[in-house]
Design an enzyme around this catalytic site. Structure first.
Site, PDB file in Angstrom:
ATOM      1  N   ASP A  49       0.827  -1.202   0.000  1.00  0.00           N
ATOM      2  CA  ASP A  49       0.000   0.000   0.000  1.00  0.00           C
ATOM      3  C   ASP A  49       0.868   1.261   0.000  1.00  0.00           C
ATOM      4  O   ASP A  49       0.347   2.374  -0.092  1.00  0.00           O
ATOM      5  CB  ASP A  49      -0.990   0.003   1.163  1.00  0.00           C
ATOM      6  CG  ASP A  49      -0.328  -0.106   2.528  1.00  0.00           C
ATOM      7  OD1 ASP A  49       0.912  -0.168   2.598  1.00  0.00           O
ATOM      8  OD2 ASP A  49      -1.071  -0.143   3.534  1.00  0.00           O
ATOM      9  N   SER A  50       2.184   1.071   0.035  1.00  0.00           N
ATOM     10  CA  SER A  50       3.109   2.195  -0.175  1.00  0.00           C
ATOM     11  C   SER A  50       2.912   2.821  -1.546  1.00  0.00           C
ATOM     12  O   SER A  50       3.400   3.928  -1.802  1.00  0.00           O
ATOM     13  CB  SER A  50       4.553   1.723  -0.018  1.00  0.00           C
ATOM     14  OG  SER A  50       4.797   0.564  -0.801  1.00  0.00           O
ATOM     15  N   ASP A  88      -0.927  -6.161  -0.065  1.00  0.00           N
ATOM     16  CA  ASP A  88      -1.332  -5.519   1.191  1.00  0.00           C
ATOM     17  C   ASP A  88      -2.839  -5.337   1.230  1.00  0.00           C
ATOM     18  O   ASP A  88      -3.446  -4.859   0.259  1.00  0.00           O
ATOM     19  CB  ASP A  88      -0.677  -4.141   1.310  1.00  0.00           C
ATOM     20  CG  ASP A  88       0.625  -4.171   2.090  1.00  0.00           C
ATOM     21  OD1 ASP A  88       0.859  -5.141   2.831  1.00  0.00           O
ATOM     22  OD2 ASP A  88       1.415  -3.216   1.947  1.00  0.00           O
ATOM     23  N   LYS A 118      -1.199  -9.482   2.970  1.00  0.00           N
ATOM     24  CA  LYS A 118      -0.439  -9.050   4.146  1.00  0.00           C
ATOM     25  C   LYS A 118      -1.303  -8.153   5.012  1.00  0.00           C
ATOM     26  O   LYS A 118      -1.982  -7.257   4.503  1.00  0.00           O
ATOM     27  CB  LYS A 118       0.845  -8.316   3.754  1.00  0.00           C
ATOM     28  CG  LYS A 118       1.679  -7.875   4.964  1.00  0.00           C
ATOM     29  CD  LYS A 118       3.073  -7.422   4.557  1.00  0.00           C
ATOM     30  CE  LYS A 118       3.105  -6.062   3.918  1.00  0.00           C
ATOM     31  NZ  LYS A 118       2.654  -4.980   4.849  1.00  0.00           N
ATOM     32  N   GLU A 120      -1.294  -5.726   8.630  1.00  0.00           N
ATOM     33  CA  GLU A 120      -0.486  -5.057   9.636  1.00  0.00           C
ATOM     34  C   GLU A 120      -1.096  -5.301  11.021  1.00  0.00           C
ATOM     35  O   GLU A 120      -2.320  -5.311  11.171  1.00  0.00           O
ATOM     36  CB  GLU A 120      -0.408  -3.553   9.368  1.00  0.00           C
ATOM     37  CG  GLU A 120       0.411  -3.204   8.146  1.00  0.00           C
ATOM     38  CD  GLU A 120       0.632  -1.695   8.009  1.00  0.00           C
ATOM     39  OE1 GLU A 120       0.343  -0.963   8.983  1.00  0.00           O
ATOM     40  OE2 GLU A 120       1.095  -1.266   6.938  1.00  0.00           O
ATOM     41  N   GLU A 187       9.445  -4.277  10.602  1.00  0.00           N
ATOM     42  CA  GLU A 187       9.818  -2.965  10.067  1.00  0.00           C
ATOM     43  C   GLU A 187      10.375  -2.059  11.157  1.00  0.00           C
ATOM     44  O   GLU A 187       9.743  -1.846  12.205  1.00  0.00           O
ATOM     45  CB  GLU A 187       8.624  -2.276   9.402  1.00  0.00           C
ATOM     46  CG  GLU A 187       9.007  -0.920   8.820  1.00  0.00           C
ATOM     47  CD  GLU A 187       8.007  -0.343   7.845  1.00  0.00           C
ATOM     48  OE1 GLU A 187       8.250   0.773   7.329  1.00  0.00           O
ATOM     49  OE2 GLU A 187       6.981  -1.005   7.574  1.00  0.00           O
TER      50      GLU A 187
END
Length: 293
Positions: A49-50, A88, A118, A120, A187
């Site tokens: 999602d970056s 993501d 993925k 978070e 991270e």
């Protein structure tokens, strides 16, 4: 008769099996052409999602939508032939409940043909991770600095730099591994904590700003290529793509302005035409003579 691909795409269990066998190589990717290049060298590609920040200019990843992830996910899957493609789940699409997370993750997998998603979050995502894995959706975890929580964290802050923070992050990793995550991204955590977690859990750790102590590494492709104007401390620039692009555009503009582009070799010449046929003549007919009376 069905035709099978010559190269089998890596799957989540293949990534898990690499722990303590070989370092895992990964990059983010958002386009078909970059995916095709990275596919030659990477074990998995992450449609992160970056993309909201590096492609759309958002300040954070929070505004990214499910539709944006699906569009770019399709592009990457088309470009990659061997690497696992993970996508993501964007903010707001999985936190509400395991059932909501399953509905959205299943949509992502069905519409992109990716191999994993993925999520978070640590302990709070344990139940959701287990729920998805039990229903056939491979899950990669992500702990430490979690960018979707930026408004709670108060910025992009590194984690685990004091020992009193370690226990909570270690517990996050343990819960996700036991819930069935096939790998966990660490991270911006301190090197000794990354080593401790890597040694403790049975699934691979993928570092991004977490030292070479992890089982593998991932970076945002635009960052490591030198395309992003601002990058975190943990990024090593392996290229200078921004400068190369600017050089090319400057040269293009100069050639257009002095009319040296396009040259003859960049144009399409006229096709040779067949010689024109002479006009057809109609036979001469004699008018009958009038008889005099």
């Amino acid at each position: 008769m069905s035709l099978h691909p010559l190269t089998r795409r890596l799957m989540a269990p293949d990534i898990t099996a690499m722990k303590r066998v070989k370092p895992i190589v990964a990059l983010t990717s958002y386009h078909t052409h970059t995916a095709a290049i990275a596919d030659k060298y990477c074990d998995f590609l992450l449609v992160g999602d970056s993309l909201g920040m590096v492609m759309h200019g958002f300040e954070t990843t929070v505004p990214v939508t499910l539709e944006m992830m699906i569009v770019q996910g399709r592009a990457v899957v088309r470009g990659a032939k061997r690497a696992l493609v993970a996508i993501d789940m964007p903010f707001g699409t999985y936190e509400e409940s395991p059932s909501v997370a399953f509905r959205n993750a299943a949509r992502v997998m069905k519409e992109t043909d990716c191999g994993a998603v993925k999520l978070e979050g640590g302990r709070r995502m344990g139940e959701t991770t287990r729920y998805l894995v039990e229903r056939g959706i491979p899950v990669m975890g992500h702990i430490g600095l979690t960018p979707q929580s930026i408004n709670v964290l108060g910025g992009f802050k590194s984690q685990g730099r004091t020992r009193d923070e370690w226990a909570a992050i270690e517990e996050d990793a343990r819960v996700l591994a036991e819930a069935g995550a096939f790998a966990i991204v660490l991270e911006a955590v301190s090197p000794p904590l990354a080593k401790r977690i890597t040694d403790e859990i049975a699934v691979p750790t993928i570092g991004i700003g977490a030292s070479a102590n992890c089982d593998g590494q991932i970076l945002v492709m635009e960052d490591m290529l030198g395309l992003s104007p601002r990058v975190p401390k943990f990024v090593k620039k392996f290229g200078a793509v921004a400068a190369a692009i600017e050089d090319a555009i400057r040269d293009y503009a100069a050639d257009v302005l002095d009319r040296s582009f396009p040259a003859v070799e960049h144009t399409y010449g006229m096709k040779e035409e067949a010689p024109e046929a002479p006009p057809a003549t109609s036979p001469v007919t004699k008018k009958p003579k009038k008889l005099s009376t």
